[in-house]
Design a protein around this motif. Structure first.
Motif, mmCIF file in Angstrom:
data_model
loop_
_atom_site.group_PDB
_atom_site.id
_atom_site.type_symbol
_atom_site.label_atom_id
_atom_site.label_comp_id
_atom_site.label_asym_id
_atom_site.label_seq_id
_atom_site.Cartn_x
_atom_site.Cartn_y
_atom_site.Cartn_z
ATOM 1 N N TYR A 1 0.825 -1.220 0.000
ATOM 2 C CA TYR A 1 0.000 0.000 0.000
ATOM 3 C C TYR A 1 0.855 1.265 0.000
ATOM 4 O O TYR A 1 0.472 2.276 -0.604
ATOM 5 C CB TYR A 1 -0.975 -0.030 1.177
ATOM 6 N N VAL A 2 2.020 1.225 0.642
ATOM 7 C CA VAL A 2 2.912 2.391 0.597
ATOM 8 C C VAL A 2 3.463 2.574 -0.810
ATOM 9 O O VAL A 2 3.536 3.706 -1.323
ATOM 10 C CB VAL A 2 4.058 2.245 1.623
ATOM 11 N N GLN A 3 3.837 1.486 -1.483
ATOM 12 C CA GLN A 3 4.385 1.622 -2.831
ATOM 13 C C GLN A 3 3.332 2.100 -3.825
ATOM 14 O O GLN A 3 3.628 2.903 -4.714
ATOM 15 C CB GLN A 3 5.013 0.297 -3.274
ATOM 16 N N TYR B 1 -1.057 6.387 9.702
ATOM 17 C CA TYR B 1 0.264 6.590 10.290
ATOM 18 C C TYR B 1 1.354 6.483 9.235
ATOM 19 O O TYR B 1 2.360 7.190 9.286
ATOM 20 C CB TYR B 1 0.522 5.568 11.404
ATOM 21 N N LEU B 2 1.161 5.598 8.253
ATOM 22 C CA LEU B 2 2.138 5.434 7.177
ATOM 23 C C LEU B 2 2.026 6.543 6.136
ATOM 24 O O LEU B 2 2.769 6.541 5.152
ATOM 25 C CB LEU B 2 1.943 4.074 6.505
ATOM 26 N N PHE C 1 10.141 3.629 6.940
ATOM 27 C CA PHE C 1 9.491 2.574 6.163
ATOM 28 C C PHE C 1 9.307 3.007 4.717
ATOM 29 O O PHE C 1 9.529 2.233 3.782
ATOM 30 C CB PHE C 1 8.141 2.216 6.781
ATOM 31 N N ARG C 2 8.912 4.262 4.505
ATOM 32 C CA ARG C 2 8.705 4.763 3.140
ATOM 33 C C ARG C 2 10.027 4.790 2.373
ATOM 34 O O ARG C 2 10.059 4.477 1.177
ATOM 35 C CB ARG C 2 8.068 6.150 3.175
ATOM 36 N N MET C 3 11.106 5.149 3.056
ATOM 37 C CA MET C 3 12.408 5.135 2.394
ATOM 38 C C MET C 3 12.779 3.715 1.978
ATOM 39 O O MET C 3 13.330 3.491 0.892
ATOM 40 C CB MET C 3 13.480 5.725 3.309
ATOM 41 N N MET C 4 12.483 2.744 2.829
ATOM 42 C CA MET C 4 12.729 1.349 2.475
ATOM 43 C C MET C 4 11.993 0.986 1.185
ATOM 44 O O MET C 4 12.540 0.317 0.296
ATOM 45 C CB MET C 4 12.277 0.428 3.606
ATOM 46 N N GLY D 1 5.597 11.704 -0.290
ATOM 47 C CA GLY D 1 4.844 11.257 0.877
ATOM 48 C C GLY D 1 5.578 11.263 2.197
ATOM 49 O O GLY D 1 5.076 10.725 3.184
ATOM 50 N N PHE D 2 6.772 11.873 2.261
ATOM 51 C CA PHE D 2 7.474 11.961 3.543
ATOM 52 C C PHE D 2 6.850 13.060 4.390
ATOM 53 O O PHE D 2 6.420 14.100 3.878
ATOM 54 C CB PHE D 2 8.958 12.275 3.329
#
Length: 602
Positions: free
Chosen positions: A54-56, A112-113, A348-351, A497-498
């Motif tokens: 979902y983040v990607q 939160y993400l 997590f987003r950077m990952m 999205g950061f």
């Protein structure tokens, strides 16, 4: 950061899983498209494998928006499912209460993400009547059949010529237990026939919500093709997405997405159902001679694999990590290695950005996250230092820059033309990488190179001699080009999205900070504006009083003793607060004031 200025064509090359190749996505300016995303089955907490998907997709959605492509996004919520029924029985809770609780938890995790919520949430429980109608149409068209126990199946052999668009069925070892092992029925005609409606189960009918029965009873079952026993069942997994996506977007949409594990059989079966439902009917947007594909682009993310067994994280294998555990405080050894107390949504987003969305990622907490944390710290220091550089122009010897670990450097002359060229090149590279199937790893490499060039041009290496104050005062500096670099990096990350959790990119105070050596913890934060002003005012008043006393025939030696005493007191106060003051530099400045005072009054 809007890329329209440097992207006149705005054409995206996006990998279409169905066609197994990149396809062009080139819509009109300010395009508003349709996007269906397969959402969660809400029977348990989300884990980091779910979060990666979902983040990607959120990153991709934001990238498209940067190029003026926006989407109405609809997400399915599977709140009727065998897993929900089993879990509700284990926990002695109503299945719909369990589903609602975990749906709320899922969207709290996504918030939160910093994942943008879907515009439309489609719950299976709210679409039972539409699902039954859809099934009835396929029965009437002979693409589905009901059996004596009330179950209804899709007839894959009737659709055989088109079944297997995503995956070659002949290459699969298909049997009844491997294709759908959780649901066996002797009345099913072929192993590839999948359930549209399920009745055969071990649960009592009173476990179902009344609205499922009500919706079922409202249906008119022509020729008894749906039996009375079918009223007490639940839809198959695949039919729900076909019905809900068509209900919102019609027979064709721009993007249909999900994790790679959904390609077969879920998306294969979705496409088959829709093809049969619309056969001979509404097939708008379909070119002559072209097979029905349901979506212009089928998009899938890679798996998140556990490094211990190198298998996809899943609840059935019990090799997953929940988001709650991922964001929990780290133990002392991990804090020492990462200099952080816990991971946050930016880590997590950077990952996710460092791994291409279509590729699998083998997850090891230390190795994987150290890379993400390290790069975020690097970016944080760049944003912090460049901000100080841009805001301290013309302040002479105050051009000291400290990163967030207390390391000091001096501003120096810069090659403006070179940095301008590097920035222009980076913008074009980022633009090209984004439009090449959202190649975010290459984007982050381009940003890293840009920061490398900044470091080479702006900061004096600590091994070089420290420049004198007079040299610094007359440095030819241009904060404009540095501000442009910073603007580009910061706004690109914001667009991706950061939210810069825990970062210090706007801090302007320039100071030397002492750190403890036991666990790299900060002894004290920088002085607040109020406390520093009060301390320095007291020091100034003490020095002023000493100078006034000197006019009352106090000897120079006594004056020197008083001034040194005040200097020692100030140094101790500042040291206790975590700020190291160089006593000799301060004394030199004070004596300069004294000499000026005596010259004026003698």
């Amino acid at each position: 950061m809007n890329f329209k200025a440097c992207s006149p064509d705005k054409i995206f090359q996006i990998f279409n899983t169905l066609q197994k190749q990149n396809v062009l996505f080139n819509k009109n300016q300010n395009y508003l498209g349709s996007w269906y995303i397969c959402g969660p089955t809400v029977y348990d907490e989300a884990h980091i494998g779910h979060a990666k998907t979902y983040v990607q997709f959120d990153i991709i959605r934001r990238i498209l928006k940067m190029f003026s492509y926006e989407f109405v996004q609809a997400m399915s919520i599977t709140d009727i499912d065998d897993k929900i029924l089993r879990r509700s029985k284990e926990q002695n809770i109503k299945p719909w209460a369990l589903a609602k609780m975990h749906e709320n938890m899922f969207f709290e995790d996504m918030k939160y993400l910093n994942v943008q919520p879907p515009n439309i949430k489609l719950r299976v429980s709210e679409h039972i009547a539409y699902i039954l109608y859809y099934i009835q149409v396929m029965i009437n068209k002979k693409f589905a059949y009901s059996v004596p126990n009330g179950n209804v199946y899709f007839d894959s052999q009737k659709y055989k010529k088109n079944y297997g668009k995503f995956r070659n069925i002949s290459e699969l070892k298909i049997n009844q237990s491997s294709y759908e092992p959780s649901f066996k029925d002797p009345y099913r005609k072929h192993p590839t026939d999948f359930a549209l409606w399920k009745v055969d189960k071990i649960y009592d009918q009173d476990e179902y919500d009344s609205k499922v029965f009500d919706a079922s009873k409202m249906m008119i079952h022509n020729n008894n093709t749906l039996t009375n026993s079918s009223l007490y069942g639940r839809p198959g997994w695949h039919i729900e997405c076909s019905v809900m996506s068509n209900l919102v977007f019609g027979p064709r949409m721009d993007i249909h997405s999900g994790g790679r594990d959904l390609i077969f059989p879920h998306h294969e079966n979705e496409l088959a159902q829709c093809s049969c439902f619309y056969e001979g009917g509404d097939m708008r947007h379909l070119e002559d001679g072209k097979d029905y594909e349901m979506a212009d682009i089928w998009m899938h993310t890679g798996h998140l694999n556990n490094s211990n067994d190198n298998r996809k994280m899943s609840k059935s294998l019990k090799n997953f990590m929940t988001l709650k555990d991922f964001f929990a405080p780290l133990d002392r050894s991990q804090r020492h290695a990462n200099k952080i107390e816990s991971y946050n949504s930016d880590h997590f987003r950077m990952m996710c950005l460092l791994n291409h969305y279509r590729k699998d990622l083998t997850f090891d907490l230390d190795v994987t996250m150290n890379k993400s944390v390290s790069l975020l710290n690097r970016i944080d220091n760049f944003l912090f230092q460049s901000n100080v550089y841009a805001h301290t122009a013309g302040q002479g010897e105050n051009h000291k820059i400290f990163d967030n670990h207390g390391n000091m450097s001096y501003c120096c002359p810069i090659d403006e033309v070179h940095l301008e060229e590097i920035l222009a090149k980076t913008i074009l590279e980022v633009d090209s990488h984004l439009r090449n199937d959202f190649d975010t790893p290459c984007v982050m490499q381009a940003l890293t190179k840009l920061i490398d060039e900044y470091d080479k041009n702006v900061n004096v290496n600590s091994s070089n001699p420290i420049p004198s104050i007079s040299d610094i005062v007359f440095y030819s500096r241009s904060p404009f080009v540095v501000a442009k670099l910073r603007y580009f990096v910061e706004n690109l990350l914001l667009d991706l999205g950061f939210n810069f959790s825990g970062m210090k990119r706007h801090q302007l105070t320039v100071h030397e900070t002492k750190y403890e050596t036991n666990d790299s913890e900060i002894l004290s934060q920088a002085l607040t504006k109020e406390s520093s002003v009060e301390i320095l005012l007291n020091f100034r008043n003490n020095v002023r009083s000493a100078l006034l006393d000197s006019q009352q025939d106090i000897s120079l030696e006594n004056l020197k003793e008083k001034l040194l005493k005040h200097c020692d007191s100030l140094r101790q106060t500042m040291t206790d607060l975590g700020v190291d003051i160089k006593l000799l530099e301060m004394v030199a400045r004070i004596f300069y004031i004294i000499l000026s005072h005596y010259n004026i009054n003698t």
